[in-house]
Design an enzyme around this catalytic site. Sequence first.
Site, mmCIF file in Angstrom:
data_model
loop_
_atom_site.group_PDB
_atom_site.id
_atom_site.type_symbol
_atom_site.label_atom_id
_atom_site.label_comp_id
_atom_site.label_asym_id
_atom_site.label_seq_id
_atom_site.Cartn_x
_atom_site.Cartn_y
_atom_site.Cartn_z
ATOM 1 N N HIS A 1 42.230 31.163 30.707
ATOM 2 C CA HIS A 1 42.341 29.834 30.108
ATOM 3 C C HIS A 1 41.935 28.772 31.122
ATOM 4 O O HIS A 1 41.832 29.051 32.333
ATOM 5 C CB HIS A 1 43.763 29.598 29.612
ATOM 6 C CG HIS A 1 44.113 30.423 28.407
ATOM 7 N ND1 HIS A 1 45.393 30.869 28.139
ATOM 8 C CD2 HIS A 1 43.337 30.880 27.382
ATOM 9 C CE1 HIS A 1 45.393 31.552 27.005
ATOM 10 N NE2 HIS A 1 44.161 31.581 26.540
ATOM 11 N N THR B 1 33.658 32.636 32.231
ATOM 12 C CA THR B 1 33.967 33.692 33.194
ATOM 13 C C THR B 1 32.718 34.473 33.570
ATOM 14 O O THR B 1 32.516 34.812 34.753
ATOM 15 C CB THR B 1 35.021 34.643 32.607
ATOM 16 O OG1 THR B 1 36.156 33.892 32.169
ATOM 17 C CG2 THR B 1 35.468 35.645 33.646
ATOM 18 N N SER C 1 32.766 31.060 23.973
ATOM 19 C CA SER C 1 34.019 30.489 24.433
ATOM 20 C C SER C 1 35.169 30.935 23.536
ATOM 21 O O SER C 1 34.986 31.187 22.338
ATOM 22 C CB SER C 1 33.917 28.965 24.435
ATOM 23 O OG SER C 1 35.137 28.370 24.855
ATOM 24 N N ASP D 1 37.477 35.471 22.013
ATOM 25 C CA ASP D 1 38.541 36.479 22.016
ATOM 26 C C ASP D 1 38.345 37.486 20.887
ATOM 27 O O ASP D 1 38.621 38.679 21.052
ATOM 28 C CB ASP D 1 39.899 35.794 21.876
ATOM 29 C CG ASP D 1 40.234 34.923 23.081
ATOM 30 O OD1 ASP D 1 39.718 35.230 24.172
ATOM 31 O OD2 ASP D 1 40.974 33.940 22.930
#
Length: 361
Positions: A63, A92, A115, A121
């Site tokens: 995060h 990342t 993102s 996710d």
Amino acid sequence: MSRRESFAVQLDNHRRTSQRRGSTYAQRLSLAEHVGTATDEVTAPFTSTFAPSEMRQLALVAHNHMKPAMKQFIETYSEILKKFRITGTQTTMKMCKSMWGEDDPSIHYGLTCTSGPLGGDAQIAALMCVEDLGGIIFFVDPLSAHPHQADIDSLLRLANCGNIIVCPNPASASSMMHTLRCALLKGDSARGMIPSFFETLESPAVEEYKHAQAVALANVIRGKSPADPAPQAAEPPKEEKKELDTGKRAVSFGDDVVEVAPVEQGAKHTGPSISDTEIDRALMGQSMMFSNARLQALLNNDSDDDDSDDDSDDTGDVVAVPTAKVSKGLFGIKTKTATKSKTRMNMKKLGKSVRNMMISK
């Protein structure tokens, strides 16, 4: 002394006597030195016995408030992380490529996801569903609200369903680096140290869920409520014989009674006069009481008798309610020998086997 005062006294005594944390600067400094020594040892250069393509991907996610910690983590443990196919959210992955370069042939990058709030996710969770994700290092910010909290919860829930390695903070991730390095050095003998990078695992709860789903499906097929309980595992019901007025023998299979023509003493049996409808009714009424192993045994005993006839007929399949569950152990490792054929049986073979068993006496 009241209960609250007693608890307060106990807590105060615990604080004075506790040795779980360093209470002085010297102790904290000593602990930092031990951490530094252990980190130097695990980050030393080494050669992995596994190629990145031989293992499933390792996801790195952080995060916003945890991204500086993730950057420091990547810089510290690059020697280990570069031995895996690294996947992660967009930011990342950019950090990894800026530190390691994009043209190094020894580094194999995995999927670059979008993102997190835009579906990153969910993309990582999809990798898990297609069995190409072995572990997740997810630095979660516990003090901020996230617009994609549902995606975060879904990712972590699926990680628990898949029983894969999850490190939700820097402390657990740093400890995991020691295990990963050891496994990469030892080779095949250490696959069991990081099994989720080589095999598809399951949570122990998944087996119970699948059993409940199989029972619900079979209940619906039989015209019952999906919430009806599963039949208890038991031996096949014994035949109850009674003489009818016509002289025929009646075989009682639970609630279904099938009439069988009598066979003279010493005469060779040429086959019962039982219609397919009667067989189907007895089968649907009682096949659910058989375990999968019993049904498979019935098919195996009859499969060699009439293979040519089975090839020419196209009959439907029947789904039997599972009555027994076999534990796959703590890791829930799936074996490649487990197939759907154990629960989906050919109606004709199963009908013949039930017929033979009904008249065997």
